[in-house]
Design a protein around this motif. Structure first.
Motif, PDB file in Angstrom:
ATOM      1  N   TYR A 115     -23.676  18.900  42.427  1.00  0.00           N
ATOM      2  CA  TYR A 115     -25.000  18.937  41.796  1.00  0.00           C
ATOM      3  C   TYR A 115     -25.835  20.073  42.351  1.00  0.00           C
ATOM      4  CZ  TYR A 115     -23.871  14.290  40.058  1.00  0.00           C
ATOM      5  OH  TYR A 115     -23.278  13.231  39.422  1.00  0.00           O
ATOM      6  N   PRO A 116     -26.622  20.744  41.494  1.00  0.00           N
ATOM      7  CA  PRO A 116     -26.634  20.571  40.040  1.00  0.00           C
ATOM      8  C   PRO A 116     -25.772  21.588  39.300  1.00  0.00           C
ATOM      9  CG  PRO A 116     -28.542  21.832  40.678  1.00  0.00           C
ATOM     10  CD  PRO A 116     -27.760  21.581  41.941  1.00  0.00           C
ATOM     11  N   GLU A 119     -22.089  20.155  37.768  1.00  0.00           N
ATOM     12  CA  GLU A 119     -21.988  18.797  37.238  1.00  0.00           C
ATOM     13  C   GLU A 119     -21.206  18.791  35.926  1.00  0.00           C
ATOM     14  OE1 GLU A 119     -24.865  15.055  35.913  1.00  0.00           O
ATOM     15  OE2 GLU A 119     -25.706  17.002  36.402  1.00  0.00           O
ATOM     16  N   PHE A 185     -29.785  15.371  34.792  1.00  0.00           N
ATOM     17  CA  PHE A 185     -29.706  15.053  36.212  1.00  0.00           C
ATOM     18  C   PHE A 185     -30.765  14.015  36.586  1.00  0.00           C
ATOM     19  CE2 PHE A 185     -30.121  17.013  40.735  1.00  0.00           C
ATOM     20  CZ  PHE A 185     -29.444  15.936  41.271  1.00  0.00           C
ATOM     21  N   ARG A 200     -30.343  11.588  45.494  1.00  0.00           N
ATOM     22  CA  ARG A 200     -30.122  12.387  44.290  1.00  0.00           C
ATOM     23  C   ARG A 200     -31.343  12.355  43.381  1.00  0.00           C
ATOM     24  NH1 ARG A 200     -25.544  10.653  40.840  1.00  0.00           N
ATOM     25  NH2 ARG A 200     -26.275  12.446  39.645  1.00  0.00           N
TER      26      ARG A 200
END
Length: 271
Positions: A115-116, A119, A185, A200
């Motif tokens: 991430y990010p 992804e 996200f 996260r």
């Protein structure tokens, strides 16, 4: 009276070399020989093939002919690239693969790497692909010169990206994916009440704030912005005319709380 003097009969043209007796295989002594041809202009087939093999051998031995240190550097560079590619593919595979002992053991390490930027998701090919248009809007609270606070109207950030993409044969990766992936996200790391699910979730909030400040900071004056707020506008795509399906195409909003902006949330490009 007629003269007895007549012109002599024409002589046959001289041959380049004397005639060879029938059945003889030997060329005349003064005939050019194949083995005396200049280099590169013929010659026996065996000699030509040997020269070609020698030239190929010289080219193939170019790397092997290097000194020891350059050889070691080339081997080390190739090994480093191979290890890096293998590690990247392994991390991506563990991220998209079903949960297993190895992925659970290194879950935090994989998330920090993936991430990010890297992804992965399967929304295009999954049984339930996206059937909605989602736009991300933002507004800001700014401090005027007299110290008073005021709020701006909503700005459609997705429309700004679409305008940069439309008609552009080579649209940038940023315009195509940055905001969209950042919103995915955020929604994947928050519950329905916009509460973060661990680190996260906090990371996704910081990421979104920086994107908003990068878009609105130069327009409003980044140092004057005290808070930002985002929302999504979700609208289901209408079914085709031949379909009997009935869907609600009304726009629905998901409004996030106001987030305070500190110096760390302002990218250098927005200052």
């Amino acid at each position: 009276m007629e003269s007895n003097d007549r012109p002599p009969a024409p002589r046959p043209p001289a041959e380049p070399w004397p005639r060879v007796a029938a059945g003889s295989e030997e060329p005349p002594a003064d005939a050019p020989r194949a083995d005396s041809a200049p280099a590169g202009e013929g010659g026996p087939p065996e000699a030509t093939e040997a020269t070609a093999r020698a030239e190929q051998g010289d080219g193939a031995a170019g790397v092997l002919a290097l000194p020891l240190l350059p050889k070691l550097l080339l081997v080390a560079a190739a090994a480093a690239v191979a290890v890096a590619v293998a590690a990247h593919l392994g991390a991506v595979f563990l991220h998209v693969a079903p949960s297993n002992t190895l992925s659970r053991q290194h879950d935090e390490t994989l998330d920090d790497y993936i991430y990010p930027e890297f992804e992965q998701n399967w929304k295009l090919f999954a049984p339930n692909p996206l059937q909605q248009n989602i736009a991300v809007h933002a507004r800001a609270e700014i401090r005027d010169e007299d110290g008073s606070l005021r709020r701006t109207g909503w700005v459609d950030l997705t429309a700004m990206d679409a305008e940069s993409i439309r008609g552009n044969p080579f649209p940038s990766h940023t315009n195509q994916n940055e905001l969209r992936r950042a919103w995915d996200f955020f929604t994947g790391s928050h519950d329905d009440d916009n509460r973060p699910n661990g680190s996260r979730g906090e990371m996704s909030e910081s990421y979104l704030k920086r994107i908003v400040m990068l878009r609105l900071g130069p327009r409003l004056g980044a140092d004057r912005v005290t808070k930002v707020q985002l929302r999504s506008a979700r609208r289901t795509v209408e079914p085709p005319p031949w379909s009997k399906e009935s869907v609600n195409t009304e726009t629905r909003y998901r409004v996030l709380p106001w987030w305070p902006v500190v110096s760390a949330d302002i990218p250098e490009a927005a200052r």
